[in-house]
Write a protein that holds these residues in place. Structure first.
Motif, PDB file in Angstrom:
ATOM      1  N   TYR A   1       0.850  -1.237  -0.052  1.00 27.82           N
ATOM      2  CA  TYR A   1      -0.084   0.046  -0.061  1.00 27.82           C
ATOM      3  C   TYR A   1       0.801   1.256  -0.146  1.00 27.82           C
ATOM      4  O   TYR A   1       2.074   1.042   0.128  1.00 27.82           O
ATOM      5  CB  TYR A   1      -1.105  -0.206   1.149  1.00 27.82           C
ATOM      6  CG  TYR A   1      -0.296  -0.348   2.425  1.00 27.82           C
ATOM      7  CD1 TYR A   1       0.214   0.569   3.123  1.00 27.82           C
ATOM      8  CD2 TYR A   1      -0.410  -1.547   3.070  1.00 27.82           C
ATOM      9  CE1 TYR A   1       0.552   0.503   4.725  1.00 27.82           C
ATOM     10  CE2 TYR A   1       0.233  -1.833   4.388  1.00 27.82           C
ATOM     11  CZ  TYR A   1       0.648  -0.753   5.226  1.00 27.82           C
ATOM     12  OH  TYR A   1       1.317  -0.868   6.217  1.00 27.82           O
ATOM     13  N   THR A   2       0.367   2.472  -0.329  1.00 29.44           N
ATOM     14  CA  THR A   2       1.101   3.563  -0.593  1.00 29.44           C
ATOM     15  C   THR A   2       1.906   3.960   0.540  1.00 29.44           C
ATOM     16  O   THR A   2       2.922   4.251   0.463  1.00 29.44           O
ATOM     17  CB  THR A   2       0.218   4.795  -0.996  1.00 29.44           C
ATOM     18  OG1 THR A   2      -0.472   4.359  -1.945  1.00 29.44           O
ATOM     19  CG2 THR A   2       0.791   5.916  -1.400  1.00 29.44           C
ATOM     20  N   SER A   3       1.291   4.226   1.942  1.00 30.92           N
ATOM     21  CA  SER A   3       1.918   4.586   3.157  1.00 30.92           C
ATOM     22  C   SER A   3       3.482   3.599   3.361  1.00 30.92           C
ATOM     23  O   SER A   3       4.381   4.348   3.503  1.00 30.92           O
ATOM     24  CB  SER A   3       1.102   4.326   4.296  1.00 30.92           C
ATOM     25  OG  SER A   3       1.732   4.946   5.252  1.00 30.92           O
TER      26      SER A   3
ATOM     27  N   MET B   1      -4.841   8.396  -4.807  1.00 27.29           N
ATOM     28  CA  MET B   1      -4.538   6.859  -4.943  1.00 27.29           C
ATOM     29  C   MET B   1      -5.359   6.007  -4.704  1.00 27.29           C
ATOM     30  O   MET B   1      -5.623   4.803  -5.414  1.00 27.29           O
ATOM     31  CB  MET B   1      -3.187   6.667  -4.055  1.00 27.29           C
ATOM     32  CG  MET B   1      -2.417   5.344  -4.515  1.00 27.29           C
ATOM     33  SD  MET B   1      -1.851   5.059  -6.230  1.00 27.29           S
ATOM     34  CE  MET B   1      -1.221   3.613  -6.303  1.00 27.29           C
ATOM     35  N   ALA B   2      -6.339   6.128  -3.619  1.00 27.21           N
ATOM     36  CA  ALA B   2      -7.236   5.152  -3.248  1.00 27.21           C
ATOM     37  C   ALA B   2      -8.383   5.142  -4.289  1.00 27.21           C
ATOM     38  O   ALA B   2      -8.778   4.052  -4.621  1.00 27.21           O
ATOM     39  CB  ALA B   2      -8.023   5.599  -1.914  1.00 27.21           C
ATOM     40  N   LEU B   3      -8.568   6.325  -4.541  1.00 30.45           N
ATOM     41  CA  LEU B   3      -9.719   6.527  -6.062  1.00 30.45           C
ATOM     42  C   LEU B   3      -9.143   5.796  -7.238  1.00 30.45           C
ATOM     43  O   LEU B   3     -10.010   5.133  -8.022  1.00 30.45           O
ATOM     44  CB  LEU B   3      -9.937   8.024  -6.161  1.00 30.45           C
ATOM     45  CG  LEU B   3     -10.891   8.463  -4.937  1.00 30.45           C
ATOM     46  CD1 LEU B   3     -11.090  10.033  -5.610  1.00 30.45           C
ATOM     47  CD2 LEU B   3     -12.233   7.868  -4.831  1.00 30.45           C
ATOM     48  N   SER B   4      -7.893   5.996  -7.598  1.00 29.66           N
ATOM     49  CA  SER B   4      -7.284   5.538  -8.577  1.00 29.66           C
ATOM     50  C   SER B   4      -7.405   3.948  -8.628  1.00 29.66           C
ATOM     51  O   SER B   4      -7.781   3.032  -9.434  1.00 29.66           O
ATOM     52  CB  SER B   4      -5.878   5.944  -8.765  1.00 29.66           C
ATOM     53  OG  SER B   4      -5.321   5.300 -10.000  1.00 29.66           O
ATOM     54  N   ARG B   5      -6.970   3.346  -7.331  1.00 32.09           N
ATOM     55  CA  ARG B   5      -6.904   1.892  -7.281  1.00 32.09           C
ATOM     56  C   ARG B   5      -8.425   1.421  -7.252  1.00 32.09           C
ATOM     57  O   ARG B   5      -8.802   0.354  -7.791  1.00 32.09           O
ATOM     58  CB  ARG B   5      -6.422   1.461  -5.749  1.00 32.09           C
ATOM     59  CG  ARG B   5      -4.993   1.616  -5.884  1.00 32.09           C
ATOM     60  CD  ARG B   5      -4.643   1.160  -4.265  1.00 32.09           C
ATOM     61  NE  ARG B   5      -3.306   1.315  -3.903  1.00 32.09           N
ATOM     62  CZ  ARG B   5      -2.303   0.580  -3.938  1.00 32.09           C
ATOM     63  NH1 ARG B   5      -2.446  -0.416  -4.880  1.00 32.09           N
ATOM     64  NH2 ARG B   5      -0.963   1.047  -3.390  1.00 32.09           N
TER      65      ARG B   5
ATOM     66  N   VAL C   1      -6.819   0.914   2.813  1.00 31.73           N
ATOM     67  CA  VAL C   1      -5.877   1.283   3.560  1.00 31.73           C
ATOM     68  C   VAL C   1      -5.359   2.799   3.095  1.00 31.73           C
ATOM     69  O   VAL C   1      -4.938   3.557   3.885  1.00 31.73           O
ATOM     70  CB  VAL C   1      -4.813   0.242   3.670  1.00 31.73           C
ATOM     71  CG1 VAL C   1      -3.272   0.897   4.229  1.00 31.73           C
ATOM     72  CG2 VAL C   1      -5.168  -0.916   4.125  1.00 31.73           C
ATOM     73  N   ASP C   2      -5.202   2.823   1.919  1.00 27.57           N
ATOM     74  CA  ASP C   2      -4.871   4.235   1.299  1.00 27.57           C
ATOM     75  C   ASP C   2      -5.872   5.280   1.895  1.00 27.57           C
ATOM     76  O   ASP C   2      -5.374   6.537   2.296  1.00 27.57           O
ATOM     77  CB  ASP C   2      -4.913   4.119  -0.096  1.00 27.57           C
ATOM     78  CG  ASP C   2      -3.518   3.475  -0.762  1.00 27.57           C
ATOM     79  OD1 ASP C   2      -2.604   3.206   0.186  1.00 27.57           O
ATOM     80  OD2 ASP C   2      -3.537   3.351  -1.852  1.00 27.57           O
ATOM     81  N   ILE C   3      -7.218   5.175   1.834  1.00 27.84           N
ATOM     82  CA  ILE C   3      -8.002   5.985   2.467  1.00 27.84           C
ATOM     83  C   ILE C   3      -7.812   6.438   3.805  1.00 27.84           C
ATOM     84  O   ILE C   3      -7.773   7.584   4.338  1.00 27.84           O
ATOM     85  CB  ILE C   3      -9.544   5.422   2.198  1.00 27.84           C
ATOM     86  CG1 ILE C   3      -9.834   5.489   0.764  1.00 27.84           C
ATOM     87  CG2 ILE C   3     -10.484   6.335   2.946  1.00 27.84           C
ATOM     88  CD1 ILE C   3     -11.239   4.972   0.548  1.00 27.84           C
TER      89      ILE C   3
END
Length: 263
Positions: A30-32, A230-234, A221-223
């Motif tokens: 995940y991004t974080s 990034m969450a919306l993109s995923r 998790v990104d949200i």
């Protein structure tokens, strides 16, 4: 250290960090986690690291802490998303090893290459175990012995076709449509031969392995970590893949002219 050595170091470090971040993303981090691990390595070598992470590319900027004029920006194109928890775990451990032990960049690169080259399973092993794992879900949903056979063979055929189309570099959305169709249609053949009394479970679970669960979890998790774009993109990417899976299964139901839901 002269200017030429500094220049060489920042060039090598920016290339390594971009490759490292790309490896984490493509294997399901995940991004974080990508941001923390990459920035930890940069800090270990005396650089500040800023990143913008997207599904298609990563933009990475690094600057020397005691000389801001010495900075670089690196942009990478990301490979298709996958999932490999071993690689994620070992790459995270590598970032802590670099941070704690201050190992040289060349040694860090060698260990990175070693991690990426280690193979977990061969294609045939993956094919068998994924088919077996998907089949195991049948008992959870009340499938009979015939359903086990239908799901195993359907998953086997679908996953094999998915890997083959991947080698041919077919678009990922087309791959999901074809794999869902192959899996569900092969499972339907077992239903047609009356091998099972639970056709809805046989056909429904034959495509379960295609559900991008890791990416859906990563979007959530990104949200939570406030990487909303990034969450919306995923989420949009995964929604498209789910539609592709649905369309592939719908093709089977249309050809077979069966209704799995009694209304």
């Amino acid at each position: 250290m002269n200017n030429e050595q500094i220049h060489q170091n920042i060039e090598e470090l920016s290339a390594f960090l971009a490759q490292y971040a790309m490896a984490l993303l493509s294997n399901g981090a995940y991004t974080s986690r990508i941001m923390r691990c990459t920035q930890r390595i940069g800090e270990s070598y005396g650089y500040d690291v800023g990143m913008i992470v997207w599904l298609k590319n990563i933009t990475l900027s690094i600057s020397q802490k005691d000389n801001y004029e010495n900075r670089r920006t690196q942009i990478t194109s990301n490979p298709p998303l996958g999932a490999n928890f071993r690689i994620i775990s070992e790459l995270s451990a590598l970032s802590w090893e670099i941070y704690d032990d201050k190992i040289p960049l060349q040694l860090a690169r060698e260990r990175f290459e070693r991690i990426m080259q280690t193979k977990d399973f061969t294609f045939l092993q993956s094919l068998f175990f994924i088919s077996l794992a998907n089949t195991a879900f049948c008992k959870l949903f009340g499938g009979d012995v015939g359903t086990l056979l239908c799901v195993f063979v359907g998953t086997f055929a679908g996953f094999a076709s998915k890997q083959l189309l991947g080698l041919l570099r077919i678009d990922i959305r087309g791959i999901y449509v074809v794999a869902a169709f192959v899996s569900s249609f092969v499972a339907y053949i077992g239903v047609y031969l009356q091998l099972t009394s639970t056709p809805e479970i046989a056909i429904g679970l034959s495509i379960l392995y295609l559900i991008p669960g890791i990416q859906i979890i990563n979007a959530l998790v990104d949200i939570l970590h406030e990487y909303t774009l990034m969450a919306l993109s995923r989420g949009l990417n995964m929604a498209i893949l789910l539609l592709c899976i649905t369309f592939g299964a719908y093709m089977t139901l249309s050809i077979a002219q069966v209704n799995l839901i009694d209304v």
